[in-house]
Each structure stands twice: as structure tokens, then as C-alpha cells.
Design a protein around this motif. Structure first.
Motif: not given
Length: 427
Positions: A189-191, A202-209, A336-341, A372-375
């Protein structure tokens, strides 16, 4: 799931320290196997040791920190990013992922936490390809897809990758020993900063790739005939630069006709390069990307066919050598599920975003499942000195990343025999 605190002052300080490891004063230039790269690597190794990790450097210069405080054993879960930069880039591309991974482990260490699986931080030596013009060198070596011929790649001064490794104190012939056993890896996993405007819009601090676009990269050459700028009539010229300019316009046109594809000519060299000489040869790079591999390759072929026609019409010659062809990658549903949760737990809706940029996860997908998680980054600006991430977004991103990593390890099938992450006495 434990609430494990991170230390933002440490994160911001380390980002600043790495930004100082740079050649030049504009932005960040930290090419692989340079003095600036060595300086940054020494900092990373010191910080790994401070976080209780056992540190080693593999045969291609990837830095690996092993967190020994886990329950009994099992395959290792990998987190990290790359240490190199583009020319005059920003202070967050790659390094945010490196510092975030270090903070995850140090927060676990300082909180006395044992993880469900062994945890390792990997800091890749060359993701950008800015020096040798072939990307993902470190992660491809770890995945076992780096080829012997890749050692012959040359930088702008003609130094080969093999020579650079020797000068750095590594044996280039040992590069295959950097390959990891997939049976011993539980995921990666990578940030990373988004490098685009979607999260900001979308006014969001992070998202799931959700996936990473495939890329084909080529080096092309347009050959004409050099001549005196004042004596050769216009209708008798075989100007390689004029042909290259028309080819660049054809690249733009082909990509615009394919909504899923982007194409870039990012570098041109004109020879002989004199103001009073008609250009006789032009060398350049072509980069074509898409999440649709078939469409990406079709567009690349179309561009090359069109370029050959342009060259023929101008009494020129055109050739293009493919130096990189990586397929698109879909991220692991489990990761992806782990990041979304984790994002949901922090009070935000999980937004799934495809990545048009390549990342080490692209190569690591040949070894293990990836996530991956995007910031969010300001204005979507990256590969530029004005690249910037708000401290509040960094704090949310690193906190989300820490929780996502724990969730990913706990959900791995082999974690059931070792027990879930728990608090324990860590010496």
C-alpha cells in the motif's frame, strides 16, 4: 481498531528535511544515485532506526525497514513510496508516501503495538525515470521484472545505470537478488498526492485509488539534413525540427480523439543545435497512457504511422524505440475496502479515483496485490515547485493510511493464524 496518534510536527519536519536534499534552488531535484539522493537516503535510514526498524539496502539501492514487533510471523506487508524526483519538482511527490510510511511504523512503535503480520517500509530508488528515462527501476527490481538490458540505460551525461550503481557502491550484476518471493509478501500500500484536481473539486482530503493507467514510452528520432541557415532555399530543406513539430501536433490530435488516452512529447533535443544551422536531427520522447491497454497501444501505433507519413512527405526519416510498456493495473478489492473503511471511519465518503500517473504500485502488482490512497494537492499541481499539500490534509491522509494499513493486515487470510493487531509491550 486502536486510535494510534501520529506526530504532525515530525511529519512536516521530515518533509522539509528531504526537500533540502536537492540540486539547485528551484523546486526539488533529487535524481537517483546522486549526492542529493545519498543524503536523503541517509536521513531515511536514520529515521527507520529511530522507529525501531531493522534496516537494509537491497541490490538496486531500495531502502527496506523491517518492523520486528509482530505476532509470530507470516508474510510481510509492505508500505512506502519513492525517494527520487523529477527535475525541479515538488516537495511532496513520493516523499509524502515515504514520510507517511515512516510515521505509521513510528506511531505503532511508540504506542507499543504489535501488528498481525510483519510490516516493512520500502523506499524505492527510482520511480520517476528522470535520470535514466526508464521508470519504476526500484519496484521492478523488487517485483523481478527488471531486465539485464535495463542496466544499459544512460543518463544525459552518458552514464549507464550499471555505472551509477557501481559508483554508488552497489554491484549491478547482483540486481536479481532484489527480487522478493511473492509467497512472503502480503500486499503493498502507498500514500501519494493525487497529482490531479478531482479531490479538490469534490472538497475531500483523500480518496481511494481504483486503478493505475498503463503507459507506453518511446524514444523517437527524426533525421533530415543539416545545412547553412542562410544559403539553403526553403523548398530544398530537409529540416528535422519542422518535421518533429508537425509530429508533435499529430500526437496532440491523436490523443484528443481518444477520450481515455493522454499523450505527451516531454523532451526534445535538436542537433547540431546552432542558430545558423538547419536542424539535421531531432531526438525526443513520447509517452502515451490509458486505463484501456488496447486503446493505448492503438493510439501509440497510430501516432507512429502518422509520424512516418509526415517524415516521408518532408524527405525525412522517422524511427521510434519502445523503452517501456506497462499494462494498466486494477487495485486489490480487499485493499480498496480497507482504505474505504478507514476514510469512512474518519468521517468522509470514500471516493474511488483512477490514477493517470504511474506509481510503484504499478510494478509491484507483478509481485502482490496493491492498494493506494490519494491525498488532495492544491490545484492538482505536481512535478512543479508549486506542488503543495495543506498540513490538515497531510494529517488526515497519514491517519487514514495508518488505519487502512492495520485493516489490510488484519483482513489478510494468513493473519488469522497469527492474531489481529494488538497492543503489547514493545521494548
Amino acid at each position: 481498531m486502536f486510535e494510534i496518534p501520529i506526530r504532525m510536527e515530525r511529519v512536516l519536519h521530515r518533509l522539509k528535511e528531504l526537500a533540502h536534499c536537492s540540486a539547485g534552488k528551484r523546486g526539488v531535484t533529487r535524481l537517483s544515485f546522486t549526492s542529493e539522493f545519498r543524503q536523503a537516503g541517509l536521513l531515511v535510514r536514520r529515521w527507520m532506526k529511530e522507529a525501531g526498524m531493522v534496516v537494509r539496502v537491497d541490490a538496486l539501492g531500495n531502502i527496506i525497514g523491517h518492523y520486528p514487533h509482530h505476532r509470530r510471523g507470516g508474510p510481510a506487508f509492505l508500505i512506502g513510496s519513492h525517494l527520487d524526483s523529477v527535475m525541479e519538482g515538488g516537495a511532496f511527490d513520493g516523499t509524502l508516501g515515504v514520510v507517511a510510511a515512516l510515521e505509521v511504523v513510528q506511531a505503532l512503535f511508540e504506542s507499543g503495538v504489535q501488528t498481525a503480520l510483519p510490516l516493512e517500509v520500502v523506499v524505492f530508488c527510482d520511480e520517476e525515470g528522470a535520470r535514466f528515462h526508464t521508470t519504476l527501476l526500484g519496484s521492478r527490481a523488487m517485483a523481478g521484472t527488471l531486465l539485464g538490458e535495463d542496466l544499459n540505460a544512460r543518463d544525459a551525461r552518458g552514464i549507464t545505470l550499471a555505472d551509477a550503481l557501481r559508483e554508488f557502491g552497489l554491484d549491478p550484476l547482483a540486481f536479481r537478488s532484489a527480487k522478493r518471493d511473492p509467497e512472503q509478501i502480503a500486499g503493498y500500500m502507498e500514500l501519494h498526492i493525487e497529482q490531479g484536481p478531482i479531490l479538490e473539486n469534490e472538497h475531500l482530503p483523500c480518496g481511494v485509488v481504483s486503478g493505475i493507467a498503463g503507459a507506453v514510452r518511446g524514444r523517437f528520432q527524426v533525421e533530415g539534413l543539416a545545412g547553412h541557415a542562410g544559403t539553403v532555399p526553403m523548398d530544398a530543406r530537409r529540416d528535422a525540427l519542422v518535421g518533429a513539430a508537425e509530429i508533435i501536433l499529430a500526437v496532440e490530435e491523436a490523443a484528443r480523439k481518444s477520450p481515455s488516452t493522454v499523450a505527451t512529447v516531454g523532451n526534445l533535443q535538436v542537433f547540431p543545435g546552432s542558430s545558423n544551422v538547419i536542424p539535421g536531427r531531432v531526438e525526443g520522447t513520447l509517452d502515451v497512457r490509458s486505463l484501456d491497454d488496447e486503446e493505448r497501444r492503438r493510439v501509440f501505433r497510430q501516432i507512429c504511422q502518422r509520424a512516418e507519413g509526415i517524415a516521408e512527405n518532408g524527405s525525412l526519416s522517422f524511427c521510434c524505440e519502445v523503452v517501456l510498456d506497462t499494462p494498466a493495473v486494477q487495485c486489490s478489492p480487499r485493499l480498496m475496502a480497507a482504505a474505504a473503511e478507514a476514510i469512512t471511519h474518519h468521517g468522509y465518503p470514500p471516493l474511488f479515483i483512477p490514477s493517470g500517473a504511474g506509481h510503484d504500485a504499478l510494478a509491484m502488482a507483478d509481485l502482490t496485490e496493491v492498494g493506494m490512497i490519494f491525498v488532495r494537492c492544491r490545484g492538482g499541481v505536481s512535478h512543479h515547485p508549486e506542488e503543495y499539500v495543506e498540513p490538515e490534509d497531510i494529517e488526515i491522509g497519514v491517519s487514514v493510511f495508518l488505519e487502512a494499513v492495520l485493516r489490510a493486515m488484519d483482513s489478510h487470510p494468513k493473519a488469522s493464524s497469527t492474531g489481529q493487531t494488538e497492543e503489547a509491550e514493545v521494548p
